[in-house]
Design a protein around this motif. Structure first.
Motif, PDB file in Angstrom:
ATOM      1  N   PHE A   5       0.838  -1.382   0.177  1.00 27.91           N
ATOM      2  CA  PHE A   5      -0.039   0.065   0.202  1.00 27.91           C
ATOM      3  C   PHE A   5       0.724   1.235   0.115  1.00 27.91           C
ATOM      4  CE2 PHE A   5      -3.149  -2.625   2.617  1.00 27.91           C
ATOM      5  CZ  PHE A   5      -3.773  -3.208   1.398  1.00 27.91           C
ATOM      6  N   PHE A   8       2.067   1.734  -3.654  1.00 28.05           N
ATOM      7  CA  PHE A   8       0.930   2.283  -4.373  1.00 28.05           C
ATOM      8  C   PHE A   8       0.338   3.615  -4.036  1.00 28.05           C
ATOM      9  CE2 PHE A   8      -3.798   2.313  -5.253  1.00 28.05           C
ATOM     10  CZ  PHE A   8      -3.803   2.058  -6.733  1.00 28.05           C
ATOM     11  N   PHE A   9       0.163   4.016  -2.964  1.00 31.06           N
ATOM     12  CA  PHE A   9      -0.250   5.388  -2.545  1.00 31.06           C
ATOM     13  C   PHE A   9       0.927   6.182  -2.950  1.00 31.06           C
ATOM     14  CE2 PHE A   9      -3.400   2.971  -0.212  1.00 31.06           C
ATOM     15  CZ  PHE A   9      -4.429   3.647  -0.697  1.00 31.06           C
ATOM     16  N   LEU A  12       0.452   6.850  -6.519  1.00 34.28           N
ATOM     17  CA  LEU A  12      -0.772   7.746  -6.841  1.00 34.28           C
ATOM     18  C   LEU A  12      -0.418   9.234  -6.621  1.00 34.28           C
ATOM     19  CD1 LEU A  12      -3.906   5.526  -5.738  1.00 34.28           C
ATOM     20  CD2 LEU A  12      -3.043   6.133  -8.008  1.00 34.28           C
ATOM     21  N   GLU A  13       0.030   9.324  -5.184  1.00 40.66           N
ATOM     22  CA  GLU A  13       0.560  10.837  -5.061  1.00 40.66           C
ATOM     23  C   GLU A  13       1.442  11.400  -5.714  1.00 40.66           C
ATOM     24  OE1 GLU A  13       0.634  14.310  -3.019  1.00 40.66           O
ATOM     25  OE2 GLU A  13      -0.906  12.802  -2.558  1.00 40.66           O
ATOM     26  N   ILE A  20      -5.860  11.920  -4.436  1.00 41.43           N
ATOM     27  CA  ILE A  20      -5.867  10.567  -4.555  1.00 41.43           C
ATOM     28  C   ILE A  20      -7.538   9.958  -4.524  1.00 41.43           C
ATOM     29  CG2 ILE A  20      -5.578   8.146  -3.465  1.00 41.43           C
ATOM     30  CD1 ILE A  20      -3.000   9.478  -2.563  1.00 41.43           C
ATOM     31  N   LEU A  22      -9.570   6.576  -5.171  1.00 40.79           N
ATOM     32  CA  LEU A  22      -9.687   5.211  -5.548  1.00 40.79           C
ATOM     33  C   LEU A  22     -10.782   4.884  -6.733  1.00 40.79           C
ATOM     34  CD1 LEU A  22      -8.387   3.361  -2.495  1.00 40.79           C
ATOM     35  CD2 LEU A  22      -7.032   3.960  -4.269  1.00 40.79           C
ATOM     36  N   LEU A  62      -2.332  -5.167  -3.704  1.00 40.72           N
ATOM     37  CA  LEU A  62      -3.264  -4.254  -4.327  1.00 40.72           C
ATOM     38  C   LEU A  62      -4.619  -4.991  -4.615  1.00 40.72           C
ATOM     39  CD1 LEU A  62      -3.914  -1.436  -5.240  1.00 40.72           C
ATOM     40  CD2 LEU A  62      -2.520  -1.926  -7.358  1.00 40.72           C
ATOM     41  N   GLU A  76     -15.269   4.163  -1.652  1.00 40.47           N
ATOM     42  CA  GLU A  76     -14.015   4.377  -2.130  1.00 40.47           C
ATOM     43  C   GLU A  76     -13.578   3.132  -3.049  1.00 40.47           C
ATOM     44  OE1 GLU A  76     -14.567   4.361   1.050  1.00 40.47           O
ATOM     45  OE2 GLU A  76     -13.938   6.216   1.979  1.00 40.47           O
TER      46      GLU A  76
END
Length: 103
Positions: A5, A8-9, A12-13, A20, A22, A62, A76
């Motif tokens: 995570f 992944f985050f 995305l950031e 962000i 989802l 993920l 979300e």
């Protein structure tokens, strides 16, 4: 289990600074994350690093996370079904120590 995570985050950031969402994930976002994981895996400096394991673990975690959001209908959750975002072939197969791929 939660290290995937973080990656992944972070991805995305970097791709969508400050926004962000989802539920707006697309197949292209997943493909871009696979490229991100491949690149990050090759930058690992440890002697015993296994790039295949790094990518596999991040994508599998993920997938489980997104399926959980979808199954319990969280707001979300991605609007596209997880099966349309992340295909089974996207996750590299596990490689045994002998070098033979395992199904």
């Amino acid at each position: 289990m939660y290290r995937g995570f973080i990656h992944f985050f972070a991805f995305l950031e970097k791709k969508y600074p400050g926004q962000i969402a989802l539920n707006e994930l697309s197949r292209q976002d997943i493909l871009d994350f696979i490229v991100y994981c491949d690149k990050a895996a090759t930058e690992v400096k440890r002697k015993d690093a296994n790039p295949n394991h790094f990518v596999r673990t991040n994508l599998f975690q993920l997938k489980v996370f997104l399926e959980y959001l979808e199954r319990y209908e969280w707001k979300e959750a991605p609007t596209s079904p997880v099966s349309k975002l992340l295909f089974p072939d996207d996750i590299p197969r596990q490689i045994r120590r002998s070098g033979v791929k395992k199904n």
